[in-house]
Design an enzyme around this catalytic site. Structure first.
Site, PDB file in Angstrom:
ATOM      1  N   LYS A  76       0.726  -1.088   0.106  1.00  0.00           N
ATOM      2  CA  LYS A  76      -0.045  -0.027   0.038  1.00  0.00           C
ATOM      3  C   LYS A  76       0.935   1.213   0.215  1.00  0.00           C
ATOM      4  CE  LYS A  76      -3.984   1.956   2.588  1.00  0.00           C
ATOM      5  NZ  LYS A  76      -5.112   1.561   3.842  1.00  0.00           N
ATOM      6  N   SER A 151      -9.947   1.583   2.914  1.00  0.00           N
ATOM      7  CA  SER A 151      -9.192   2.281   2.050  1.00  0.00           C
ATOM      8  C   SER A 151      -7.757   1.549   1.153  1.00  0.00           C
ATOM      9  CB  SER A 151      -8.170   3.352   2.747  1.00  0.00           C
ATOM     10  OG  SER A 151      -7.353   3.003   3.616  1.00  0.00           O
ATOM     11  N   SER A 175      -9.909  -0.870   6.886  1.00  0.00           N
ATOM     12  CA  SER A 175      -9.546  -0.755   5.386  1.00  0.00           C
ATOM     13  C   SER A 175      -8.824  -1.920   4.796  1.00  0.00           C
ATOM     14  CB  SER A 175      -8.318   0.533   5.680  1.00  0.00           C
ATOM     15  OG  SER A 175      -8.963   1.559   6.016  1.00  0.00           O
TER      16      SER A 175
END
Length: 485
Positions: A76, A151, A175
């Site tokens: 990420k 996210s 997330s």
């Protein structure tokens, strides 16, 4: 070469049937072919990744064996990988190249894993849908007209699309778990502190955790085992009891396992199709001798309010460092005060600005006691609910989300509707507990997950419990039809 699980690829690498270099080249081929549609990837350094793959192959030829040696992994883009951008999905960090590795990334590199890409994400991890990246949304590989969840949108899509068998995301209020449910993969939010946060860009420091993502719980065990352990660079980090079991990973014996169903999670807002899938998953456990019990977490009704008051307050503090003075985007002209204001106005998106303003309000004089302090007291009550319920059950089973992935644009104009997508995922983080999402099946052609929540530091037990379920089911092995080649 089609996508496979990390365990499959681990066996192939150890047997010499495939090389890390081939796996990494395959990853880049899939990224080039699929990512113009899916939008999961923000940055790559193909030459560097291939160098790491060749080094891993040399270690394998020398007889070295370790869980992640030679396996591709996606990171990420709020995790530092030295020499690559770390944008956090925001324009405010344009041009910034990180000079150091996050601890979890460093440990994976030392163990021989091969990062292949930095993944798209909601800006500064603020979002539940994947729609809030400054670089455009990632798309759900099961239906590209629908959100992948957020996210950690790009990290989850990368695993679902077969770019790599492993990915790292971060989980503050859901997330990694929410997109895992929407995209039919498995993801773990560890106990707070089990994975170091050094090198993870802070959003809400008392809630943030690094979370591994993969097709299966057995794959997650490979990744977790390479990253756990106290880190002197993170004062909140801690060792994981039972971590040695990750090296000889086995399914949990389900006979007599006490599974609690919190009645607050199964109300009228739960879609009928998702409820049916959860009931089917629970029958799998019951058929193996698990005991299913209804329990209550009475302060759950305060969880969304509590989470967003605390989260936005910490956001308003953590994001004050992005001012254009030291790194990233800088607006032109004006005095220092004007430059900082214009930098933030130009560089930050609407959702990030909204949360900063909400947090600043919560912490302001005259409102601190009414909002932030009251939220901290509610957090204590929520944590006590869990402590009490785990006196009578071993693990909790809940929905991950009230429904399946929703179409783009449906909730972006209504922030509260977007926040309510996190209704089932924010509660455990407030108590610092481990929780995971794993596939429970499909409704109307779209995947939905089941969430398992355990007591603090029961991370290995949670993975073993999920592994036992996945040995009895095949939902987690389904591949999005357009991407199966």
């Amino acid at each position: 070469m089609a996508a496979g699980t990390a365990v499959d690829w681990r066996e192939g690498l150890d047997a010499g049937d495939v090389s890390s270099e081939i796996l990494v080249k395959t990853a880049f081929e899939r990224i080039r072919r699929l990512d113009p549609l899916l939008g999961a990837i923000l940055a790559v350094n193909e030459e560097r990744s291939l160098q790491l793959a060749r080094a891993a192959d040399a270690r394998l030829r020398a007889g070295e064996r370790s869980p992640v040696l030679g396996l591709p992994i996606v990171l990420k883009d709020n995790l530092n990988w030295r020499g690559l951008p770390v944008s956090c999905g925001s324009r405010v960090l344009d041009g910034y190249m990180t000079p150091y590795d996050a601890t979890v990334v460093d440990r994976l590199l030392q163990a021989g894993a091969v990062p292949v890409a930095k993944a798209n994400m909601d800006e500064f991890a603020m979002g539940s849908s994947g729609e809030y990246s400054a670089f455009g949304p990632a798309r759900n590989p099961w239906d590209t007209t629908r959100v992948p969840g957020g996210s950690s949108s790009g990290s989850v899509v990368a695993v679902a699309a077969g770019y790599a068998p492993l990915a790292l995301g971060s989980d503050t209020g859901g997330s990694v778990r929410l997109p895992a449910s929407f995209c039919n993969v498995t993801a773990l939010r560890p106990t707070y502190g089990v994975l170091s946060r050094f090198g993870l860009t802070a959003m809400a420091s008392s809630l943030d955790q690094v979370g591994p993502i993969a097709a299966t719980a057995a794959d997650l065990a490979l990744a977790l085992g390479a990253m756990v352990g106290r880190d002197p660079l993170d004062s909140t980090s801690s060792d994981l009891p039972g971590a040695e079991r990750l090296a000889s990973f086995r399914p949990k014996d389900l006979k007599g396992l006490r599974i609690g169903l919190p009645r607050e999670y199964f109300g009228d807002g739960l879609e009928a199709g998702v409820r049916s899938l959860l009931e089917g998953a629970l029958r799998v456990y019951a058929d193996q001798g698990a005991e299913i019990r209804e329990v209550s977490l009475p302060h759950t009704r305060y969880a969304i309010d509590t989470y967003y008051l605390i989260c936005t307050s910490e956001v308003s503090s953590n994001l004050s460092r992005f001012d254009g003075v030291r790194y990233g985007h800088r607006a032109k002209g004006g005095n220092l005060r004007e430059m900082i204001a214009e930098t933030r106005d130009e560089g930050l998106g609407a959702e990030v600005k909204r949360r900063i303003l909400l947090g600043a309000f919560c912490l302001s004089k005259g409102y601190y006691d009414a909002f932030y302090l009251k939220a901290m007291k509610a957090r204590t009550l929520i944590a006590r609910d869990f402590e009490q319920v785990f006196e009578s059950v071993d693990v909790l089973a809940t929905p991950v989300s009230p429904g399946v992935a929703f179409p783009f644009g449906v909730k972006t104009e209504d922030p509260m509707a977007m926040y309510l997508a996190d209704a089932f995922t924010v509660t455990a983080p407030l108590a610092g507990l481990p929780c995971l999402s794993m596939p429970a099946g499909f409704t109307a052609g779209l995947p939905a997950g089941i969430q398992l929540i355990g007591p603090a530091f029961s991370d290995v037990m949670l993975l073993e419990t999920a592994h036992a379920f996945q040995l009895l089911t095949t939902h987690h092995l389904e591949i999005p039809p357009p991407l199966s080649a």
